[in-house]
Design a protein around this motif. Structure first.
Motif, PDB file in Angstrom:
ATOM      1  N   ASP A 294       0.832  -1.321   0.077  1.00 54.58           N
ATOM      2  CA  ASP A 294      -0.180   0.047   0.040  1.00 54.58           C
ATOM      3  C   ASP A 294       0.769   1.203  -0.198  1.00 54.58           C
ATOM      4  OD1 ASP A 294      -2.148  -1.616   0.118  1.00 54.58           O
ATOM      5  OD2 ASP A 294      -2.296  -1.460   2.215  1.00 54.58           O
ATOM      6  N   ALA A 295       0.592   2.305  -0.862  1.00 56.77           N
ATOM      7  CA  ALA A 295       1.223   3.234  -0.938  1.00 56.77           C
ATOM      8  C   ALA A 295       0.598   4.616  -0.356  1.00 56.77           C
ATOM      9  CB  ALA A 295       1.728   3.627  -2.275  1.00 56.77           C
ATOM     10  N   ARG A 296       1.394   5.628   0.179  1.00 56.94           N
ATOM     11  CA  ARG A 296       0.570   6.732   0.741  1.00 56.94           C
ATOM     12  C   ARG A 296       1.571   8.130   0.292  1.00 56.94           C
ATOM     13  NH1 ARG A 296       0.874   9.822   5.969  1.00 56.94           N
ATOM     14  NH2 ARG A 296      -1.401  10.371   6.397  1.00 56.94           N
ATOM     15  N   VAL A 297       0.860   9.116  -0.435  1.00 57.71           N
ATOM     16  CA  VAL A 297       1.385  10.359  -1.008  1.00 57.71           C
ATOM     17  C   VAL A 297       0.762  11.296  -0.064  1.00 57.71           C
ATOM     18  CG1 VAL A 297       1.359  12.072  -2.714  1.00 57.71           C
ATOM     19  CG2 VAL A 297       1.356   9.674  -3.192  1.00 57.71           C
ATOM     20  N   LEU A 298       1.931  11.744   0.862  1.00 56.28           N
ATOM     21  CA  LEU A 298       1.489  12.938   1.697  1.00 56.28           C
ATOM     22  C   LEU A 298       1.958  14.440   1.240  1.00 56.28           C
ATOM     23  CD1 LEU A 298       0.669  14.191   4.443  1.00 56.28           C
ATOM     24  CD2 LEU A 298       2.700  13.487   5.415  1.00 56.28           C
ATOM     25  N   ILE A 299       1.378  15.366   1.254  1.00 61.21           N
ATOM     26  CA  ILE A 299       1.922  16.585   0.815  1.00 61.21           C
ATOM     27  C   ILE A 299       1.476  17.391   1.825  1.00 61.21           C
ATOM     28  CG2 ILE A 299       1.609  18.702  -0.664  1.00 61.21           C
ATOM     29  CD1 ILE A 299       2.430  16.103  -2.318  1.00 61.21           C
ATOM     30  N   HIS A 300       2.768  17.984   2.499  1.00 63.88           N
ATOM     31  CA  HIS A 300       2.389  18.866   3.728  1.00 63.88           C
ATOM     32  C   HIS A 300       3.178  20.173   3.574  1.00 63.88           C
ATOM     33  CE1 HIS A 300       2.123  19.901   8.001  1.00 63.88           C
ATOM     34  NE2 HIS A 300       3.587  19.841   8.130  1.00 63.88           N
ATOM     35  N   TYR A 301       2.213  21.319   3.507  1.00 61.25           N
ATOM     36  CA  TYR A 301       2.836  22.551   3.410  1.00 61.25           C
ATOM     37  C   TYR A 301       3.248  23.364   4.730  1.00 61.25           C
ATOM     38  CZ  TYR A 301       0.629  22.755  -1.300  1.00 61.25           C
ATOM     39  OH  TYR A 301       0.531  22.265  -2.537  1.00 61.25           O
ATOM     40  N   LEU A 302       4.609  23.674   4.594  1.00 65.92           N
ATOM     41  CA  LEU A 302       5.161  24.449   5.694  1.00 65.92           C
ATOM     42  C   LEU A 302       5.464  26.018   5.097  1.00 65.92           C
ATOM     43  CD1 LEU A 302       7.857  21.666   6.616  1.00 65.92           C
ATOM     44  CD2 LEU A 302       5.856  22.047   7.919  1.00 65.92           C
ATOM     45  N   PRO A 303       5.954  26.580   6.226  1.00 64.86           N
ATOM     46  CA  PRO A 303       6.162  28.078   6.138  1.00 64.86           C
ATOM     47  C   PRO A 303       7.489  27.968   5.229  1.00 64.86           C
ATOM     48  CG  PRO A 303       5.690  27.870   8.260  1.00 64.86           C
ATOM     49  CD  PRO A 303       5.569  26.289   7.722  1.00 64.86           C
ATOM     50  N   GLY A 304       7.354  28.343   4.088  1.00 65.12           N
ATOM     51  CA  GLY A 304       8.748  28.456   3.102  1.00 65.12           C
ATOM     52  C   GLY A 304       8.819  27.413   2.419  1.00 65.12           C
ATOM     53  N   ALA A 305       8.121  26.238   2.434  1.00 69.37           N
ATOM     54  CA  ALA A 305       8.577  24.922   2.038  1.00 69.37           C
ATOM     55  C   ALA A 305       7.422  24.068   1.915  1.00 69.37           C
ATOM     56  CB  ALA A 305       9.502  24.250   2.946  1.00 69.37           C
ATOM     57  N   VAL A 306       7.437  22.954   0.872  1.00 69.93           N
ATOM     58  CA  VAL A 306       6.415  21.916   1.018  1.00 69.93           C
ATOM     59  C   VAL A 306       7.244  20.550   0.877  1.00 69.93           C
ATOM     60  CG1 VAL A 306       6.576  22.078  -1.537  1.00 69.93           C
ATOM     61  CG2 VAL A 306       4.469  21.259  -0.410  1.00 69.93           C
ATOM     62  N   GLN A 307       6.727  19.534   1.820  1.00 70.19           N
ATOM     63  CA  GLN A 307       7.089  18.454   1.824  1.00 70.19           C
ATOM     64  C   GLN A 307       6.271  17.130   1.146  1.00 70.19           C
ATOM     65  OE1 GLN A 307       7.704  17.204   5.873  1.00 70.19           O
ATOM     66  NE2 GLN A 307       9.794  18.146   6.177  1.00 70.19           N
ATOM     67  N   VAL A 308       6.896  16.591   0.157  1.00 74.11           N
ATOM     68  CA  VAL A 308       6.351  15.731  -0.440  1.00 74.11           C
ATOM     69  C   VAL A 308       6.948  14.292  -0.398  1.00 74.11           C
ATOM     70  CG1 VAL A 308       5.825  14.665  -2.941  1.00 74.11           C
ATOM     71  CG2 VAL A 308       6.069  17.149  -2.508  1.00 74.11           C
ATOM     72  N   THR A 309       5.977  13.444   0.678  1.00 78.39           N
ATOM     73  CA  THR A 309       6.509  12.354   1.021  1.00 78.39           C
ATOM     74  C   THR A 309       5.778  11.134   0.355  1.00 78.39           C
ATOM     75  OG1 THR A 309       6.988  13.317   3.177  1.00 78.39           O
ATOM     76  CG2 THR A 309       6.893  10.982   3.256  1.00 78.39           C
ATOM     77  N   VAL A 310       6.456  10.133  -0.295  1.00 76.48           N
ATOM     78  CA  VAL A 310       5.870   8.912  -0.645  1.00 76.48           C
ATOM     79  C   VAL A 310       6.363   7.809  -0.008  1.00 76.48           C
ATOM     80  CG1 VAL A 310       5.536   7.440  -2.906  1.00 76.48           C
ATOM     81  CG2 VAL A 310       5.496  10.081  -3.119  1.00 76.48           C
TER      82      VAL A 310
END
Length: 363
Positions: A294-310
């Motif tokens: 099973d896969a999970r794509v997490l897009i997390h917006y931070l101040p000044g950055a964005v984290q893309v986690t798969v």
């Protein structure tokens, strides 16, 4: 303006107004005045309010004549509309004056015309013609507003179509050129790290720096082309819509969950495309090397950055080894670094695999 030039339909309006005037059987002085008031309809596109005021002045003429020269006051018994050009004048004011004169200035000649016609209701036998004229004025005003709204809508749609086409061409140009130049930059960076010759490393590093500068200038130029102005740099939009990509892999047999947290903030086009590439490459690896996970794509917006986690769960299935393990992640890391971000990849504590890219935003 081409739209302000007289058209054949305007000449038809003049002929209809003149025909109604002649058919009404007015006396010679009144007939001349009414015919003279019908001719300006040719210019109702260029000077709509002037034509409307001429129509209003013609309507006021009858009460004035009743006071100054009662003997020449015409009978309105057989007149269909008074004055005959009133409907066309009102239509011109509503349809063609909206772009230049809005609000009370546009409505003043129309209201004056309607009130002047309403004054005739006190005269014997004028009730039917007053009712017909007021109805024609109302319908002409509504139709004129409808035509003006349709013209503004068509202009807005044409502008939007032009802007979308411009953005499409800019995107295609950016994608084609950036892809080729980026590969040159990546190859130059690899050569600068791996070469044992100092002069070769220096030349490769210079080539890499020149390529990076060219990419920045290209992104800036494309952003200006998309905005259609010569000021500033387009900050872009939040990340591209990843739902079609996730759906594509889900249909291919990879259970994928998409989660977005934080407040979406604008990113540059390079960051958006890099984030899309990270998700695409990571899900491709899950499909190829972790079947059944099973896969999970997490897009997390931070101040000044964005984290893309798969990330994907552990799978008992036998993993098919890649032909050249690590090559895809190495190239992906270079793409992320080229966009100003960092990439972290490896196994997690649950036995699965995680790819996390941190990319800068406009904040």
């Amino acid at each position: 303006m081409d739209g302000a030039r007289p058209r054949p339909v305007d000449a038809v309006a003049v002929l209809v107004a003149a025909g109604l005037t002649v058919a009404s059987g007015f006396a010679a002085p009144v007939l001349v005045i009414l015919l003279a008031a019908a001719v300006p309809l040719l210019w109702m596109r260029r000077a709509p309010l002037t034509v409307a005021w001429i129509g209003a002045g013609t309507a006021v003429m009858l009460p004035v004549l009743a006071v100054l020269a009662p003997s020449v006051v015409p009978s309105l018994a057989g007149v269909p509309v008074w004055p005959p050009a009133s409907g066309f004048a009102v239509y011109g004011a509503m349809a063609f004056a909206a772009d230049r004169h809005r609000g009370p200035l546009q409505w003043m000649p129309v209201v004056t015309l309607a009130l002047a016609v309403l004054l005739l209701a006190e005269w014997p036998g004028t009730g039917p013609v007053v009712l017909r004229t007021e109805t024609v004025i109302a319908l002409a005003a509504l139709y004129g507003k409808y035509v003006a709204a349709g013209r503004r809508l068509r202009a807005a749609l044409a502008e939007r179509t032009e802007r979308v086409e411009r953005e499409r061409l800019a995107g295609e140009m950016h994608d084609v050129v950036t892809h080729r130049v980026s590969r040159m930059v990546l190859r130059a960076g690899s050569l600068a790290r791996e070469s044992g010759d100092e002069r070769t490393r220096a030349a490769a590093e210079e080539l890499r720096a020149t390529g990076c500068a060219a990419l920045d200038e290209l992104r800036h130029m494309v952003a200006l082309l998309r905005r259609g102005t010569g000021e500033g740099f387009d900050l872009g939009l939040p990340l591209p819509d990843l739902r079609p990509l996730v759906t594509e892999f889900a249909c291919a047999g990879v259970p994928v969950e998409l989660v977005v947290t934080g407040t979406p903030t604008p990113t540059s086009g390079a960051v958006g495309r890099t984030a899309y590439r990270v998700v695409q490459e990571a899900l491709t690896n899950v499909s190829e090397h972790a079947p059944g996970a099973d896969a999970r794509v997490l897009i997390h917006y931070l101040p000044g950055a964005v984290q893309v986690t798969v990330s994907n769960t552990a799978t008992p299935a036998v993993v098919r080894p890649a032909a050249d393990p690590g090559t895809g992640l190495l190239e992906l890391r270079q793409w992320v670094e080229l966009a100003g971000g960092t990439l972290d990849a490896g196994k997690d504590e649950n036995g699965g695999f995680r790819v996390e890219a941190t990319l800068p935003t406009s904040s």
